[in-house]
Design an enzyme around this catalytic site. Sequence first.
Site, PDB file in Angstrom:
ATOM      1  N   THR A 196       0.802  -1.215   0.000  1.00  0.00           N
ATOM      2  CA  THR A 196       0.000   0.000   0.000  1.00  0.00           C
ATOM      3  C   THR A 196       0.836   1.266   0.000  1.00  0.00           C
ATOM      4  O   THR A 196       0.379   2.315  -0.465  1.00  0.00           O
ATOM      5  CB  THR A 196      -0.992   0.021   1.182  1.00  0.00           C
ATOM      6  OG1 THR A 196      -0.273   0.046   2.422  1.00  0.00           O
ATOM      7  CG2 THR A 196      -1.894  -1.203   1.142  1.00  0.00           C
ATOM      8  N   LEU A 242      -3.136   5.771  -0.252  1.00  0.00           N
ATOM      9  CA  LEU A 242      -4.418   5.346   0.291  1.00  0.00           C
ATOM     10  C   LEU A 242      -4.337   3.828   0.450  1.00  0.00           C
ATOM     11  O   LEU A 242      -4.245   3.097  -0.541  1.00  0.00           O
ATOM     12  CB  LEU A 242      -5.557   5.727  -0.651  1.00  0.00           C
ATOM     13  CG  LEU A 242      -5.927   7.207  -0.705  1.00  0.00           C
ATOM     14  CD1 LEU A 242      -6.916   7.470  -1.839  1.00  0.00           C
ATOM     15  CD2 LEU A 242      -6.515   7.675   0.620  1.00  0.00           C
ATOM     16  N   HIS A 243      -4.390   3.363   1.679  1.00  0.00           N
ATOM     17  CA  HIS A 243      -4.129   1.943   1.949  1.00  0.00           C
ATOM     18  C   HIS A 243      -5.319   1.037   1.605  1.00  0.00           C
ATOM     19  O   HIS A 243      -5.209   0.097   0.816  1.00  0.00           O
ATOM     20  CB  HIS A 243      -3.761   1.756   3.418  1.00  0.00           C
ATOM     21  CG  HIS A 243      -2.586   2.567   3.861  1.00  0.00           C
ATOM     22  ND1 HIS A 243      -1.287   2.217   3.545  1.00  0.00           N
ATOM     23  CD2 HIS A 243      -2.503   3.711   4.581  1.00  0.00           C
ATOM     24  CE1 HIS A 243      -0.456   3.115   4.060  1.00  0.00           C
ATOM     25  NE2 HIS A 243      -1.168   4.018   4.696  1.00  0.00           N
ATOM     26  N   ASP A 244      -6.465   1.303   2.215  1.00  0.00           N
ATOM     27  CA  ASP A 244      -7.571   0.345   2.165  1.00  0.00           C
ATOM     28  C   ASP A 244      -8.171   0.117   0.780  1.00  0.00           C
ATOM     29  O   ASP A 244      -8.632  -0.996   0.496  1.00  0.00           O
ATOM     30  CB  ASP A 244      -8.665   0.773   3.140  1.00  0.00           C
ATOM     31  CG  ASP A 244      -8.229   0.647   4.595  1.00  0.00           C
ATOM     32  OD1 ASP A 244      -7.353  -0.198   4.872  1.00  0.00           O
ATOM     33  OD2 ASP A 244      -8.750   1.383   5.444  1.00  0.00           O
TER      34      ASP A 244
END
Length: 314
Positions: A196, A242-244
Amino acid sequence: MTRRKIIIDTDPGQDDAFALLLALGSPDELEVVGVTAVHGNVPLARTTINAQMVIELAGRADIPVYPGCPRPMVKPGFTAEYVHGPSGLDGCELPPPSAPLGDRHGVDFIIDTVMAAAPGEISVCTLGPMTNLAVAMIKEPAIIPRLAEVVFMGGGFFEGGNTTPAAEFNIYVDPHAAHVVLASGAPVTMVPIDLTYKAVMTPEWLRRLRAVGKRTAVEAAGMAEFYQDYGNKKFGTDSYPLHDPCVIGYLLRPDLFQGRKCHVEVEIHSPVTSGMTVVDWWNVTKKPANCLVLRDLDNPPFYELMLERIARLP
């Protein structure tokens, strides 16, 4: 691509909001059968409201939100207002939700939905601590062989951690839950910070998102700008990941992602390395692989996909 039924388990969080919007903007590929809220970035009462508000922003108030576990399985709670702001969704202005909450606990919704569906029909996407899913597995182990897949954002290996030197936030908050899920035998895909951190949004992409002009895109841009400000201070850069949304991106375009199957364990004993995900990337232990660990993605088309799908929303 076959339309996939998913439960999104989430603790919004600006990056969780982007994951929800990406999924809701992709109805041809994904059917979001329900959303469960969990403690995490902010307390449960706030993550529940945030999930409702984001879903209503996307014009999908018909999708119920089921509040789940308010704290980790064993250790004390830990939240991240220092990243996401007091509300968890600082940077946008959303009205209070109008739709009622789901009619049962999030853990029971996961169990009931998986048991009522055909085997292999439901995938669970966890974007925060995995408490709800782990408790569901303990309460009703029969869901484990019926799951199509668990895809979770969490952990790290070569990059270390983002909350302690050893641990990524979602796993650090509830390592015992992560241990249950990874040891369950269910098909599991891990989306770690090693991947990520490569999913960086640029100022130019944010300008394009705001220029879409629709309310959802404008509010999303505000969230991203607030979230990016934290990253700018932490990393000294104007591009922040942006990880998710990578979890949803993987479901939509697995061809953009690369990884390998590994044995993964979670440290649950050491106070120094609690929550560390020990990924046997080089198969040193010869233990059977229990997880597909993603490490690389093709970032430009991933962000083009996200822009196009959010632009579909009202």
